[in-house]
Design an enzyme around this catalytic site. Structure first.
Site, short mmCIF file in Angstrom:
data_model
loop_
_atom_site.label_atom_id
_atom_site.label_comp_id
_atom_site.label_asym_id
_atom_site.label_seq_id
_atom_site.Cartn_x
_atom_site.Cartn_y
_atom_site.Cartn_z
N ARG A 88 0.87 -1.17 0.00
CA ARG A 88 0.00 0.00 0.00
C ARG A 88 0.91 1.22 0.00
O ARG A 88 2.02 1.18 0.53
CB ARG A 88 -0.90 0.01 1.24
CG ARG A 88 -1.78 -1.22 1.39
CD ARG A 88 -2.55 -1.17 2.71
NE ARG A 88 -3.44 -2.31 2.85
CZ ARG A 88 -3.10 -3.45 3.46
NH1 ARG A 88 -1.88 -3.60 3.96
NH2 ARG A 88 -3.97 -4.45 3.56
N LYS A 137 -1.69 -2.95 7.99
CA LYS A 137 -2.91 -2.57 8.71
C LYS A 137 -3.03 -3.35 10.01
O LYS A 137 -2.71 -4.53 10.07
CB LYS A 137 -4.14 -2.85 7.84
CG LYS A 137 -4.39 -1.79 6.78
CD LYS A 137 -5.73 -2.03 6.10
CE LYS A 137 -6.07 -0.91 5.13
NZ LYS A 137 -7.38 -1.12 4.48
N HIS A 191 -2.61 2.84 -6.06
CA HIS A 191 -3.20 1.62 -5.51
C HIS A 191 -3.46 0.59 -6.59
O HIS A 191 -3.47 -0.62 -6.33
CB HIS A 191 -4.51 1.95 -4.78
CG HIS A 191 -4.91 0.90 -3.79
ND1 HIS A 191 -4.15 0.61 -2.65
CD2 HIS A 191 -5.97 0.06 -3.74
CE1 HIS A 191 -4.75 -0.36 -1.98
NE2 HIS A 191 -5.84 -0.72 -2.62
N ARG A 224 -0.77 -1.96 -6.83
CA ARG A 224 -0.91 -3.07 -5.88
C ARG A 224 -1.87 -4.12 -6.43
O ARG A 224 -1.61 -5.33 -6.34
CB ARG A 224 -1.39 -2.52 -4.54
CG ARG A 224 -1.75 -3.56 -3.48
CD ARG A 224 -2.05 -2.83 -2.18
NE ARG A 224 -2.89 -3.59 -1.28
CZ ARG A 224 -2.45 -4.44 -0.37
NH1 ARG A 224 -1.16 -4.68 -0.26
NH2 ARG A 224 -3.29 -5.07 0.44
N HIS A 281 -3.67 -9.33 3.56
CA HIS A 281 -5.12 -9.39 3.78
C HIS A 281 -5.43 -10.23 5.02
O HIS A 281 -4.85 -11.30 5.21
CB HIS A 281 -5.83 -10.02 2.57
CG HIS A 281 -5.96 -9.08 1.42
ND1 HIS A 281 -6.23 -9.51 0.13
CD2 HIS A 281 -5.87 -7.73 1.33
CE1 HIS A 281 -6.29 -8.47 -0.68
NE2 HIS A 281 -6.08 -7.38 0.03
N TYR A 338 -9.50 -11.25 -6.78
CA TYR A 338 -8.58 -11.29 -7.91
C TYR A 338 -8.88 -12.45 -8.86
O TYR A 338 -8.49 -12.41 -10.02
CB TYR A 338 -7.13 -11.33 -7.42
CG TYR A 338 -6.78 -10.04 -6.72
CD1 TYR A 338 -6.56 -8.87 -7.45
CD2 TYR A 338 -6.72 -9.97 -5.34
CE1 TYR A 338 -6.28 -7.68 -6.82
CE2 TYR A 338 -6.44 -8.77 -4.70
CZ TYR A 338 -6.22 -7.63 -5.44
OH TYR A 338 -5.96 -6.45 -4.82
#
Length: 301
Positions: free
Chosen positions: A156, A179, A247, A250, A273, A282
């Site tokens: 990110r 995150k 983004h 990514r 994730h 995806y």
């Protein structure tokens, strides 16, 4: 208890315990500011815990209806509700009060849009062309290094800009704090390592362990907005669509790995994730690409 104090406590818990991003905290805080201002007008007094407990579904619908008149889209309305529900859960957990009015509110349906990856050649060209919009060689090298890092390692933009000089000298892998302060290991491909090392050699500011690796023109931390603004110029110069954003690099990293046979679990780990469900989008991207090829090539497409 005044509602403003409840909101401050809630935001503090999100920041310190759940470690949500600054952007999420700002958005959630803005939603509650708007909601409390709406209640002040609707009920003629500042909201407190007793007023919050007395709210019905009509109160929440009135707030959302007012927001709709301001042009609020479904996806934004869903985010507003998410913030309100998070706040209600905090009030219930910390203060034993139940905000039952939210129980009758259904989230608006949001059409899930697929990320739009950039072709490998375009991703590389975007990274290299973005740097050319600066006169200083070290700034050119900086922008190229950051964008290659996003595409080559799936970071990110916030994760890339949070790196410090402590990562030098570079190795084949790098530990990233993503995150929720969750650590993950990423791979640094040779072209990515070479780009970062070139930038580090040219940068006039020392790469100390506690200082940002990627610097702005005056030596402070590079701001994401600066990089995005330059990338927009490169996107126009290359004739790429507006979806070609930092983004999107990514997204391209993930979709290109999948197209080359990488399994979803590996991609999940590389992207950081929390759940496999976030990564499974995806597979839809790859299927959509195959369908486009089929329709354009098949004689009965």
């Amino acid at each position: 208890m005044e509602a403003d104090a409840l909101v401050r406590g809630w935001l503090a818990s999100l920041r310190n315990e759940r470690r949500l991003s600054v952007h999420t905290l700002r958005a959630y805080g803005a939603t509650l500011d708007r909601f409390l201002a709406h209640l002040n007008v609707a009920h003629g007094r500042p909201a407190d815990l007793a007023l919050l407990e007395s709210l019905t579904a009509a109160d929440y619908r009135g707030f959302l209806a007012a927001r709709r008149t301001e042009g609020l889209a479904n996806i934004s309305a869903a985010r507003e509700l998410s913030a309100l529900r998070s706040f209600a859960a905090h009030v219930r957990e910390r203060h034993g009060a139940t905000l039952t009015g939210l129980d009758g509110i259904a989230s608006p349906k949001v059409k899930k849009s697929l990320p739009r990856p950039i072709a490998p050649a375009d991703a590389r060209a975007l990274a290299e062309t973005t740097g050319e919009f600066h006169d200083e060689p070290w700034i050119q090298a900086r922008d190229t290094a950051v964008l290659l890092l996003l595409y080559g390692s799936g970071l990110r933009i916030g994760e890339a800009l949070a790196l410090t000089g402590a990562i030098l000298p570079l190795r084949e892998t790098l530990t990233i704090l993503g995150k929720g302060r969750k650590e993950r290991t990423i791979v640094l491909l040779p072209p990515v390592r070479a780009a970062i090392e070139r930038y580090a050699r040219l940068c006039p500011y020392p790469a100390s362990k506690d200082a940002p690796l990627f610097r702005g023109a005056k030596g402070g931390a590079l701001a994401g907005g600066v990089l995005r603004a330059t990338l927009r110029k490169a996107r126009v110069a290359l004739g790429l669509p507006e979806s070609a954003t930092p983004h999107a690099l990514r997204h391209s990293f993930a979709s290109h790995l999948l197209a080359r046979g990488a399994d979803l679990r590996t991609i999940q780990e590389l992207l950081g994730h929390a759940s496999l469900g976030s990564t499974q989008i995806y597979t839809s991207i790859d299927s959509a690409r195959l369908l486009d090829v089929y329709k354009s090539a098949h004689p009965r497409g």
